[in-house]
Scaffold this active site. Sequence first.
Site, PDB file in Angstrom:
ATOM      1  N   LYS A 215       0.840  -1.204   0.000  1.00  0.00           N
ATOM      2  CA  LYS A 215       0.000   0.000   0.000  1.00  0.00           C
ATOM      3  C   LYS A 215       0.872   1.250   0.000  1.00  0.00           C
ATOM      4  O   LYS A 215       1.688   1.459   0.892  1.00  0.00           O
ATOM      5  CB  LYS A 215      -0.913   0.002   1.237  1.00  0.00           C
ATOM      6  CG  LYS A 215      -1.706   1.306   1.440  1.00  0.00           C
ATOM      7  CD  LYS A 215      -2.639   1.227   2.657  1.00  0.00           C
ATOM      8  CE  LYS A 215      -3.278   2.577   2.974  1.00  0.00           C
ATOM      9  NZ  LYS A 215      -4.159   2.547   4.161  1.00  0.00           N
TER      10      LYS A 215
ATOM     11  N   ASP B 263      -2.666  10.194   3.626  1.00  0.00           N
ATOM     12  CA  ASP B 263      -4.058   9.807   3.802  1.00  0.00           C
ATOM     13  C   ASP B 263      -4.790  10.837   4.667  1.00  0.00           C
ATOM     14  O   ASP B 263      -4.740  10.795   5.887  1.00  0.00           O
ATOM     15  CB  ASP B 263      -4.131   8.412   4.452  1.00  0.00           C
ATOM     16  CG  ASP B 263      -5.573   7.923   4.616  1.00  0.00           C
ATOM     17  OD1 ASP B 263      -6.483   8.544   4.031  1.00  0.00           O
ATOM     18  OD2 ASP B 263      -5.764   6.898   5.313  1.00  0.00           O
TER      19      ASP B 263
ATOM     20  N   LYS C 128     -10.124  12.922   8.154  1.00  0.00           N
ATOM     21  CA  LYS C 128      -9.672  12.528   9.493  1.00  0.00           C
ATOM     22  C   LYS C 128      -9.627  13.746  10.414  1.00  0.00           C
ATOM     23  O   LYS C 128      -9.472  14.874   9.950  1.00  0.00           O
ATOM     24  CB  LYS C 128      -8.261  11.935   9.394  1.00  0.00           C
ATOM     25  CG  LYS C 128      -8.183  10.561   8.764  1.00  0.00           C
ATOM     26  CD  LYS C 128      -6.743  10.085   8.688  1.00  0.00           C
ATOM     27  CE  LYS C 128      -6.644   8.717   8.031  1.00  0.00           C
ATOM     28  NZ  LYS C 128      -7.263   7.633   8.815  1.00  0.00           N
TER      29      LYS C 128
ATOM     30  N   ASP D 158     -12.272   6.964   3.815  1.00  0.00           N
ATOM     31  CA  ASP D 158     -11.042   6.741   4.574  1.00  0.00           C
ATOM     32  C   ASP D 158     -10.629   5.271   4.580  1.00  0.00           C
ATOM     33  O   ASP D 158      -9.550   4.924   5.038  1.00  0.00           O
ATOM     34  CB  ASP D 158     -11.238   7.261   6.016  1.00  0.00           C
ATOM     35  CG  ASP D 158      -9.919   7.472   6.736  1.00  0.00           C
ATOM     36  OD1 ASP D 158      -8.863   7.405   6.079  1.00  0.00           O
ATOM     37  OD2 ASP D 158      -9.967   7.700   7.963  1.00  0.00           O
TER      38      ASP D 158
ATOM     39  N   ARG E 268      -7.692  -0.482   0.962  1.00  0.00           N
ATOM     40  CA  ARG E 268      -8.198  -1.704   0.320  1.00  0.00           C
ATOM     41  C   ARG E 268      -8.636  -1.424  -1.121  1.00  0.00           C
ATOM     42  O   ARG E 268      -8.625  -2.316  -1.962  1.00  0.00           O
ATOM     43  CB  ARG E 268      -9.333  -2.296   1.162  1.00  0.00           C
ATOM     44  CG  ARG E 268     -10.536  -1.403   1.309  1.00  0.00           C
ATOM     45  CD  ARG E 268     -11.411  -1.781   2.501  1.00  0.00           C
ATOM     46  NE  ARG E 268     -10.850  -1.320   3.762  1.00  0.00           N
ATOM     47  CZ  ARG E 268     -11.425  -1.533   4.949  1.00  0.00           C
ATOM     48  NH1 ARG E 268     -12.541  -2.210   5.046  1.00  0.00           N
ATOM     49  NH2 ARG E 268     -10.838  -1.082   6.048  1.00  0.00           N
TER      50      ARG E 268
HETATM   51  N1  BES Z   1      -4.279   4.386   6.950  1.00  0.00           N
HETATM   52  C1  BES Z   1      -5.433   4.159   7.731  1.00  0.00           C
HETATM   53  C2  BES Z   1      -5.223   3.145   8.834  1.00  0.00           C
HETATM   54  C3  BES Z   1      -4.407   3.581  10.001  1.00  0.00           C
HETATM   55  C4  BES Z   1      -4.958   4.339  11.000  1.00  0.00           C
HETATM   56  C5  BES Z   1      -3.092   3.169  10.121  1.00  0.00           C
HETATM   57  C6  BES Z   1      -4.204   4.707  12.086  1.00  0.00           C
HETATM   58  C7  BES Z   1      -2.358   3.515  11.220  1.00  0.00           C
HETATM   59  C8  BES Z   1      -2.893   4.291  12.207  1.00  0.00           C
HETATM   60  C9  BES Z   1      -6.556   3.644   6.850  1.00  0.00           C
HETATM   61  O1  BES Z   1      -6.599   4.130   5.569  1.00  0.00           O
HETATM   62  C10 BES Z   1      -7.823   4.047   7.512  1.00  0.00           C
HETATM   63  O2  BES Z   1      -8.082   5.214   7.579  1.00  0.00           O
HETATM   64  N2  BES Z   1      -8.571   3.081   7.989  1.00  0.00           N
HETATM   65  C11 BES Z   1      -9.785   3.323   8.648  1.00  0.00           C
HETATM   66  C12 BES Z   1     -10.785   2.341   8.100  1.00  0.00           C
HETATM   67  C13 BES Z   1     -12.173   2.604   8.531  1.00  0.00           C
HETATM   68  C14 BES Z   1     -12.709   3.868   7.873  1.00  0.00           C
HETATM   69  C15 BES Z   1     -12.992   1.416   8.116  1.00  0.00           C
HETATM   70  C16 BES Z   1      -9.576   3.115  10.139  1.00  0.00           C
HETATM   71  O3  BES Z   1      -8.816   2.222  10.499  1.00  0.00           O
HETATM   72  O4  BES Z   1     -10.127   3.884  10.914  1.00  0.00           O
HETATM   73 ZN    ZN Z   2      -4.850   4.727   4.781  1.00  0.00          ZN
HETATM   74 MN    MN Z   3      -7.681   5.939   5.412  1.00  0.00          MN
END
Ligand code: BES
Ligand code: ZN
Ligand code: MN
Length: 488
Positions: free
Chosen positions: A261, A266, A273, A343, A347
């Site tokens: 990835k 992000d 966020k 967010d 995936r």
């Molecule tokens: N890059 C983030 C995941 C992440 C969050 C990695 C904090 C490390 C620390 C990912 O893209 C994300 O935002 N995931 C969301 C998914 C949710 C919206 C289903 C998450 O984990 O909150």
């Molecule tokens: Zn991410």
């Molecule tokens: Mn994200």
Amino acid sequence: MLEFKRLTVRPKEVAASLIIVGVFEERMLTSAAAELDTASDGLLKRLMESGDITGRLGATALLHQLAGLSAPRVLVVGLGEQRKFDAARFLRANREAHKALKGLPVEAVASYLTEVEVPKKDIAWKLTQSALAADYAAYKYTATLKARAERVELREVHFSAASYDGDALDRASGIAAGVRLARELGNLPPNICNPAYLADQAHELSRRYPDIGVEVLERAEMETLGMGALLAVSAGSENAPKLVVMDYKGGSGKPYVFVGKGITFDTGGIDIKPAAGMEEMKFDMCGAASVFGLMEAVARLKLPIRVVGITPAVENMPDGKSYRPSDVLKTMAGHQVEVLNTDAEGRLILCDALTYSLRYDPHTLIDIATLTGACVVALGSHATGLMSHDDELANELLAAGETTMDRAWRLPLWEDYQSQLETGYADFANLGGKYAGAITAGCFLSRFTEGQRWAHLDIAGSAWDAGRKGTATGRPVALMVQWLMGQK
Ligand code: BES
Ligand code: ZN
Ligand code: MN
């Protein structure tokens, strides 16, 4: 990069600027420490009596100008209680010793920690792991800092290994180079390390290692291929997406394919966020960075296999052109996906990259991603989350992680979780609801890897240390290289 050498002389004769020896708690000297103690007329024992040296795990004491020694400094590191001493503690002691060297005007150090018995580990393991720990501590991020005045810097570490002459230290050099590259790419700010920068770095790797071929797919080709999910994530960014493919042809069998990835930043997109901590999302390309590191390590070590690294490099931004919650995207595989949260973008870029990877007919397919906050909740920062339907592959990866102390822990990918992705507007959604978020993300990816020997590594917790001075760890480069070294 540090240079590693094998050391065959006793501490008394060492010419390096510093000697590292260990002592256990309860005033137990290791044999190298005992030799120094004798040479210095019992100084170490006296300092243990007085409590200046405790032997507590990781505690260090720096001694200067010991009588009877040519080396001007001795660093004594605590190994903790002898009966609890194990591989993890061995590494901890090594790390702390090398941290304590920071800022000292030493160019070459001699470590005798490799002489300490570690249950179930041989000298080759001790050499490789000590060297990796040393290089890990020696790495400094400087790319965007003012140049400091020239100082003496650590350049060489010599490890005691009198009767060994294998290639453990060369192996460590190869792995350490990969870990460094992964860390550096991870640490670079996102205004520098954007998708085009990652593509350039791939060309740079190929220039340095001609065994690595590079191909970069541009937006137009992604459109032709129908990568509707990857393209939707990139839509809000001025930085065009790149799909970077690195192909190391060290052997002729089916390739080991790694997909990392590469979200270079992000923001969350329209589901933006919160501000607090958003700066850490520059690390959201650490999966891609680990693939770059892996390619470098594999090329340096000249592994006799074919390894393909694929990194979708994309920025996730909010904008008038952004994709939105409730959009339905058509993936390259033909599945329609409803976006329930912009967010959950990792995936979406991975699914198209995974579909693309199938044209390489992988022997094994592994994806690496800072995919979910849920994985951090479940496992913290110590373990990478591992998901796979293939028990043999999962066990091999777990073992490689255990060997390198770059550990992973398995989460279930049972069919039962798949229903959390159901929706009324598309084949499935990009979100699995509140619970088991790491697993439902794995379930999403599994729909694009059916029939493959596949594993998913969620490195959201392990890829960097959190905090203002947080730094990329280069994980799981060591795990992956270790696993590949065990493949024929
Ligand atoms: N890059 C983030 C995941 C992440 C969050 C990695 C904090 C490390 C620390 C990912 O893209 C994300 O935002 N995931 C969301 C998914 C949710 C919206 C289903 C998450 O984990 O909150
Ligand atoms: Zn991410
Ligand atoms: Mn994200």
